[in-house]
Structure formats: C-alpha cells, structure tokens
Write a protein that holds these residues in place. Structure first.
Motif, PDB file in Angstrom:
ATOM      1  N   SER A 110     145.352 133.416  72.832  1.00  0.00           N
ATOM      2  CA  SER A 110     146.910 133.810  72.605  1.00  0.00           C
ATOM      3  C   SER A 110     147.287 134.634  71.233  1.00  0.00           C
ATOM      4  N   PRO A 111     148.445 134.579  70.941  1.00  0.00           N
ATOM      5  CA  PRO A 111     148.811 135.700  69.678  1.00  0.00           C
ATOM      6  C   PRO A 111     148.085 135.041  68.757  1.00  0.00           C
ATOM      7  N   THR A 112     148.207 133.629  68.543  1.00  0.00           N
ATOM      8  CA  THR A 112     147.555 132.528  67.372  1.00  0.00           C
ATOM      9  C   THR A 112     145.613 132.294  67.178  1.00  0.00           C
ATOM     10  N   GLY A 113     145.151 132.767  68.453  1.00  0.00           N
ATOM     11  CA  GLY A 113     143.747 132.615  68.617  1.00  0.00           C
ATOM     12  C   GLY A 113     143.358 131.025  68.688  1.00  0.00           C
ATOM     13  N   ARG A 114     144.769 130.384  69.037  1.00  0.00           N
ATOM     14  CA  ARG A 114     143.738 128.322  69.286  1.00  0.00           C
ATOM     15  C   ARG A 114     143.594 128.971  70.451  1.00  0.00           C
ATOM     16  N   TYR A 115     143.967 129.480  71.589  1.00  0.00           N
ATOM     17  CA  TYR A 115     144.203 129.400  72.871  1.00  0.00           C
ATOM     18  C   TYR A 115     143.011 130.321  74.134  1.00  0.00           C
ATOM     19  N   ARG A 116     142.273 130.413  74.154  1.00  0.00           N
ATOM     20  CA  ARG A 116     140.569 131.396  74.644  1.00  0.00           C
ATOM     21  C   ARG A 116     141.067 131.145  76.371  1.00  0.00           C
ATOM     22  N   ARG A 117     140.730 131.581  77.395  1.00  0.00           N
ATOM     23  CA  ARG A 117     140.959 131.488  79.037  1.00  0.00           C
ATOM     24  C   ARG A 117     139.648 132.833  78.742  1.00  0.00           C
TER      25      ARG A 117
ATOM     26  N   GLU B 200     149.214 119.843  69.174  1.00  0.00           N
ATOM     27  CA  GLU B 200     149.278 118.686  67.790  1.00  0.00           C
ATOM     28  C   GLU B 200     147.846 117.902  68.079  1.00  0.00           C
ATOM     29  N   ALA B 201     146.826 117.254  68.818  1.00  0.00           N
ATOM     30  CA  ALA B 201     145.170 116.995  68.865  1.00  0.00           C
ATOM     31  C   ALA B 201     144.349 118.425  68.372  1.00  0.00           C
ATOM     32  N   ALA B 202     144.679 119.679  68.051  1.00  0.00           N
ATOM     33  CA  ALA B 202     143.852 120.463  67.747  1.00  0.00           C
ATOM     34  C   ALA B 202     144.221 121.102  66.419  1.00  0.00           C
ATOM     35  N   GLU B 203     145.625 120.210  65.814  1.00  0.00           N
ATOM     36  CA  GLU B 203     145.685 120.344  64.730  1.00  0.00           C
ATOM     37  C   GLU B 203     144.994 120.020  64.071  1.00  0.00           C
ATOM     38  N   ARG B 204     144.989 118.155  64.211  1.00  0.00           N
ATOM     39  CA  ARG B 204     144.446 116.993  64.034  1.00  0.00           C
ATOM     40  C   ARG B 204     143.369 116.969  63.750  1.00  0.00           C
ATOM     41  N   HIS B 205     142.435 117.633  64.858  1.00  0.00           N
ATOM     42  CA  HIS B 205     141.195 117.635  64.899  1.00  0.00           C
ATOM     43  C   HIS B 205     140.239 119.014  63.473  1.00  0.00           C
ATOM     44  N   GLY B 206     141.404 119.630  62.912  1.00  0.00           N
ATOM     45  CA  GLY B 206     141.296 121.116  63.251  1.00  0.00           C
ATOM     46  C   GLY B 206     140.156 121.742  63.656  1.00  0.00           C
ATOM     47  N   ALA B 207     140.618 122.242  65.506  1.00  0.00           N
ATOM     48  CA  ALA B 207     139.976 122.467  66.151  1.00  0.00           C
ATOM     49  C   ALA B 207     140.217 124.358  66.055  1.00  0.00           C
ATOM     50  N   ALA B 208     138.836 124.978  65.799  1.00  0.00           N
ATOM     51  CA  ALA B 208     138.972 126.194  66.211  1.00  0.00           C
ATOM     52  C   ALA B 208     139.326 127.291  67.246  1.00  0.00           C
ATOM     53  N   ALA B 209     139.835 126.184  68.482  1.00  0.00           N
ATOM     54  CA  ALA B 209     139.940 127.158  69.630  1.00  0.00           C
ATOM     55  C   ALA B 209     140.270 126.058  70.359  1.00  0.00           C
ATOM     56  N   VAL B 210     141.070 126.452  71.877  1.00  0.00           N
ATOM     57  CA  VAL B 210     141.140 125.273  72.840  1.00  0.00           C
ATOM     58  C   VAL B 210     141.005 125.834  73.930  1.00  0.00           C
TER      59      VAL B 210
ATOM     60  N   VAL C  16     138.117 121.456  75.368  1.00  0.00           N
ATOM     61  CA  VAL C  16     138.426 121.911  76.212  1.00  0.00           C
ATOM     62  C   VAL C  16     139.976 120.852  76.615  1.00  0.00           C
ATOM     63  N   ALA C  17     140.590 121.863  77.326  1.00  0.00           N
ATOM     64  CA  ALA C  17     141.739 121.034  78.011  1.00  0.00           C
ATOM     65  C   ALA C  17     141.524 120.764  79.623  1.00  0.00           C
ATOM     66  N   CYS C  18     141.183 119.702  79.707  1.00  0.00           N
ATOM     67  CA  CYS C  18     140.777 119.260  80.894  1.00  0.00           C
ATOM     68  C   CYS C  18     142.127 118.204  81.473  1.00  0.00           C
ATOM     69  N   SER C  19     142.345 118.558  83.028  1.00  0.00           N
ATOM     70  CA  SER C  19     142.581 118.014  83.855  1.00  0.00           C
ATOM     71  C   SER C  19     142.415 116.922  85.203  1.00  0.00           C
ATOM     72  N   GLY C  20     140.964 117.083  85.427  1.00  0.00           N
ATOM     73  CA  GLY C  20     139.651 116.531  86.233  1.00  0.00           C
ATOM     74  C   GLY C  20     140.258 117.510  87.525  1.00  0.00           C
ATOM     75  N   GLY C  21     140.552 118.650  87.735  1.00  0.00           N
ATOM     76  CA  GLY C  21     140.469 119.661  88.199  1.00  0.00           C
ATOM     77  C   GLY C  21     138.991 120.583  88.375  1.00  0.00           C
ATOM     78  N   ALA C  22     138.937 121.522  89.087  1.00  0.00           N
ATOM     79  CA  ALA C  22     137.741 122.119  89.556  1.00  0.00           C
ATOM     80  C   ALA C  22     137.214 123.414  87.950  1.00  0.00           C
TER      81      ALA C  22
END
Length: 351
Positions: A183-190, A140-150, A55-61
């Motif tokens: 996203s087109p690559t499937g990496r990012y989900r909203r 870069e973080a997703a690649e390094r950790h091998g994440a299926a999605a962000v 999860v990409a987290c800024s600290g916002g609600a």
C-alpha cells in the motif's frame, strides 16, 4: 524431506515480504527508539524488541495459509507475529466464528491476537461498507500495537476479479491496476498476489489447518461472488486457460502507468491553482485529460468525497465544468461534496 510445494510457496512469499519490511526499517533515519513500550515512527519497534507484523485473518483458506507461513517464518527472522480477525456482525454466530479464528491464531503461537467487532454502515453498498469497516479496524489495531506491517491474504485470483470489476465500472487505468502488493503507506502487504487460490487451499490441507468458507463468498447477491463462480469460469471456457494470469499481468503493467500519471498530477496540482488555492479552469483545460482527471479526483477526495465511492462518471461530470462549460449548475458528489464553476475557478466544498 522438504515441505510440500504449496507450503514451500507460501512460506517463500512471506519470507520475501518480511525481508522487505526489515530492510525498510533498517533504512529509516536513525531516531531515538521509544522506551515506553510503544512503537516509534513508521512502526519502528520499542528499544530491544523485534518489529511486529500482523496478519489479517478471516479464517478462510487464503488467510489461514498466510497466518501459518507468517508464524513459521517470523521465528527465523526475529520478527514478532500477531493476528487480527474482524467480526463484521453480518451473520448469525459471527462473534463465535471470530473467537474460533482467534483461538487458532493463538495456537500458532501468534501474539498479540485480537478479535475485533465492527459496525458495518451502508455507504457505497454492502461490500464496500464492510471493507471500509474492516480496514478502519485493522488501521486502529496496527496503530495501537505499533505494527510495522499488516499482511493480507489476497491471491492472484482476487487480483483478476478486481481487474474485471474495474473494467465493468469503467473506472480507468487505476482500477485496472488492481491491488498493490504494498500500500502507499507501506502498512499493508499482499504476499500472495503471485500465487493462485488453490495453492493456499492446498497448503492448508497438507498442514491440516481448519478453514472456514464464508457463505457470502458463494452468495449470488454479491457482485464479486457472481464474478468468481460464473463470470471467470465463463471467460476461461470461452478464451481458454490463462485468463487469471493474463488479468494479473495486466494489473502489474497498468499500475506502472497509473503511478506515473499520479505523480504527474501531483506535480501539476499546485501549478493550476490561484493564490487562494482555488483550481483555475483555464489551466485545468490545458492539462492532458488523463492528468486533469487525476487532479480533479485528488481535489474531490481532499474535500471529503470517499475515494471508494467516487467513480469515473463522477469525475466526468466535474470535468465537463471545465471542458464543456455552458452555465450548468453545481455537481453533487458522494460525501456531500459539491463542485461548481464560479468566476473561472472550480469551487469544491463539502455541504
């Protein structure tokens, strides 16, 4: 007694996305899993490990609500859940803020958790430059950790703002389609695109989650901030409630049309090139305008022009080399890309 309706809504949204991710991984062709601790193709986890979703987290609600829902649902679905917070370095104490957010994610039992510092450039303006730096860090973080999605915390309100910004730029139907749920690559989900901002904030309140309200979101120096606090309220006052929902619905409908036109342009691309791969002006002229402009945009981005800095006016200038040819000179474009007509061909190169 079940959870508060706001909490139930955010959890259901995340649960659906996690099911989608798991189903897509299961449908991948069978290939040997990695055995060295690194993920295999397309985020497939190493042998014996469940897939990782960040999860990409800024600290916002919005993103704190998303992180809490991911932490809750991941445990039930055999998914590893991690978090990334990005320090843009644009405000005093931003590094301390990133450290605090990382600590909150760790307290939710997310693992891995990282606070990543980035350097924000200037190209495309401050908002675009910060976005580019943020996505580069997440990639870069997703690649390094091998994440299926962000997972990203954009809500229906963010979608409405994006559609209005596209209208203001006159950027065409693709801008009106707003942000994609996937996203087109499937990496990012909203997961929250169908939820409003108040639902996410309420979910944080009832779960006693501390949130940080970025002062830049209220700074009238930024276009999106003015739109959020002045533009949208004025529209709702003039047109009545339901403007945000209508704009989000416009985005969904526009995306279907834009996807179809993009597919047409991709198919047409090879048919309008000569044996050397150059675009032939006569063949471009014969295409429907909507398809022609997409072929041109694809060619400019391939040559090195940043998509986020390439606006409708740029495409129109290049298109006039095809439809309004009168011997004009080269067109200079973002990313030091140059387009010129030469010998009946459109020559696009980076200077």
């Amino acid at each position: 007694m079940g959870p508060h309706p706001a909490v139930a809504a955010i959890r259901l949204a995340v649960r659906r996305v996690l099911h989608d991710v798991l189903n897509e991984l299961n449908e991948l062709p069978s290939t040997p899993h990695a055995t060295d601790g690194h993920a295999g193709p397309a985020g497939r986890p190493p042998a014996g490990q469940p897939p990782l979703v960040l999860v990409a987290c800024s600290g916002g609600a919005d993103s704190m609500a998303l992180a809490s829902a991911l932490a809750f649902e991941a445990r039930k679905l055999s998914v590893r859940a991690g978090g990334i917070t990005v320090d843009h370095g644009l405000q005093p104490g931003s590094d301390l803020r990133a450290t605090e957010v990382a600590a909150r994610l760790t307290a939710m039992n997310l693992d891995p958790v990282e606070a990543v510092a980035v350097t924000v450039g200037r190209e495309g303006g401050p908002e675009a430059a910060a976005r580019d730096a943020r996505y580069a860090a997440l990639d870069e973080a997703a690649e390094r950790h091998g994440a299926a999605a962000v997972l990203l915390g954009h809500t229906r309100d963010d979608q409405a703002e994006t559609v209005l910004l596209g209208l203001a730029r006159g950027s065409g139907i693709r801008s009106l389609s707003g942000m994609a749920a996937v996203s087109p690559t499937g990496r990012y989900r909203r997961p929250f695109l169908e939820l409003d901002r108040q639902t996410a904030r309420k979910a944080c309140l009832v779960q006693h989650l501390p949130v940080w309200d970025d002062p830049m979101n209220a700074d009238p120096a930024y276009t999106r901030s003015r739109l959020r606090h002045e533009g949208l309220p004025a529209l709702e006052k003039a047109l009545g409630k339901g403007v945000v929902e209508a704009l989000a619905r416009t985005a969904r409908l526009s995306r279907d049309d834009a996807d179809a036109l993009d597919a047409w342009a991709a198919d047409a691309d090879s048919s309008v090139r000569d044996e050397d791969g150059l675009l032939e002006c006569a063949k471009l002229y014969a295409l429907p305008p909507a398809v022609r402009r997409r072929v041109l945009r694809r060619a400019l981005i391939t040559a090195g022009s940043p998509g986020g800095s390439l606006f409708a006016r740029h495409i129109e200038e290049v298109e006039r080399l095809i439809t309004g040819w009168r011997g004009q000179g080269a067109i200079n474009l973002p990313g030091r890309v140059e387009a010129r007509r030469q010998g009946g061909r459109l020559v696009i190169r980076q200077g």
